[in-house]
Design an enzyme around this catalytic site. Structure first.
Site, PDB file in Angstrom:
ATOM      1  N   THR A 183       0.827  -1.238  -0.033  1.00 46.44           N
ATOM      2  CA  THR A 183       0.078  -0.016   0.092  1.00 46.44           C
ATOM      3  C   THR A 183       1.061   1.075   0.003  1.00 46.44           C
ATOM      4  O   THR A 183       2.002   1.435   0.391  1.00 46.44           O
ATOM      5  CB  THR A 183      -0.897   0.000   1.086  1.00 46.44           C
ATOM      6  OG1 THR A 183      -1.995   1.016   0.923  1.00 46.44           O
ATOM      7  CG2 THR A 183      -0.497   0.197   2.494  1.00 46.44           C
ATOM      8  N   CYS A 223      -3.269   7.960   7.129  1.00 46.68           N
ATOM      9  CA  CYS A 223      -3.801   6.637   7.196  1.00 46.68           C
ATOM     10  C   CYS A 223      -3.006   5.887   7.760  1.00 46.68           C
ATOM     11  O   CYS A 223      -1.737   5.995   8.103  1.00 46.68           O
ATOM     12  CB  CYS A 223      -3.871   6.311   5.574  1.00 46.68           C
ATOM     13  SG  CYS A 223      -5.202   7.330   4.898  1.00 46.68           S
ATOM     14  N   HIS A 228      -6.089  -0.585   4.620  1.00 43.73           N
ATOM     15  CA  HIS A 228      -5.637   0.542   4.714  1.00 43.73           C
ATOM     16  C   HIS A 228      -6.690   1.644   5.328  1.00 43.73           C
ATOM     17  O   HIS A 228      -7.469   1.927   4.324  1.00 43.73           O
ATOM     18  CB  HIS A 228      -5.153   0.939   3.322  1.00 43.73           C
ATOM     19  CG  HIS A 228      -4.609   2.490   2.961  1.00 43.73           C
ATOM     20  ND1 HIS A 228      -3.487   2.765   2.089  1.00 43.73           N
ATOM     21  CD2 HIS A 228      -5.024   3.682   3.362  1.00 43.73           C
ATOM     22  CE1 HIS A 228      -3.218   4.113   2.194  1.00 43.73           C
ATOM     23  NE2 HIS A 228      -3.990   4.597   3.056  1.00 43.73           N
TER      24      HIS A 228
END
Length: 161
Positions: free
Chosen positions: A24, A30, A47
Site C-alpha cells: 500500500t 492513514c 488501509h
C-alpha cells in the site's frame, strides 16, 4: 521468481497466501494494518483512513479502523486464518499538516493510531511491531511467504518490521 503483488488502495483490503506481497502506498495520516497467520502463510492488509465509521452500513467499511480491522480478520478466517495465531504490524498515522492546537480537525494521524490500537486490543491481537506517527508518508509491503513487513519512506532508510 513469479510472485504476485497485490496493491491495497486507500480504504481497501486484500488477502494473499504466500508466495506474494501486499503493498500500500501513500500512508500519511492513514494507517496500514498487516495481519499474518504464519501457520498457513496467510497475509491480510487493510488501509484505513479514519478512526470511526460515522456513516453507518452504507459506507466503505475498510475506510475506518473500527469496521475495517474486524472485517479483515473475518475475511482471513474465511481463508483458514486463526485469530489467535495472527501477528500484527502497523505503519502510518503521520501528522501530515500542522493544525492549530485547538482545531476541530485535531491530529487525525494520532487519532487513527489510538483507534487502531483500541480495535486490535478488543480483538485480542497484539501489535508485534509498528512504525507510526512523526510527519512523513510511508509505503508498506507485506511478504505473504514470511510475514516480513517493510516500510519505505522518501529520503529514509528502509525499515524492516
Amino acid at each position: 521468481m513469479n510472485e504476485k503483488q497485490l496493491v491495497v488502495g486507500i480504504a481497501d483490503m486484500k488477502v494473499c497466501r504466500g508466495p506474494g506481497r501486499l503493498i500500500t502506498y501513500a500512508l500519511g495520516s492513514c494507517i496500514g494494518i498487516c495481519l499474518y497467520d504464519p501457520m498457513i502463510r496467510l497475509a491480510g492488509m487493510v488501509h484505513i483512513m479514519l478512526p470511526n465509521n460515522m456513516e453507518g452500513s452504507n459506507s466503505n467499511i475498510f475506510k475506518y479502523a473500527d469496521t475495517g480491522i474486524p472485517a479483515t480478520i473475518k475475511k482471513m478466517e474465511v481463508f483458514g486464518g486463526v485469530k489467535s495465531r495472527m501477528i500484527c504490524k502497523i505503519a502510518g498515522g503521520a501528522r501530515m499538516f500542522e493544525v492549530q492546537p485547538n482545531s476541530s480537525i485535531g491530529n487525525i494521524g494520532q487519532r487513527n493510531i489510538e483507534a487502531v490500537k483500541k480495535v486490535l486490543a478488543k480483538e485480542g491481537i497484539r501489535i508485534a511491531k509498528e512504525d507510526v506517527g512523526l510527519n512523513y508518508a510511508r509505503t508498506l509491503l507485506l511478504d505473504a511467504e514470511t510475514g516480513t513487513a517493510v516500510v519505505r519512506s522518501f529520503g529514509r532508510k528502509e525499515l524492516i518490521l
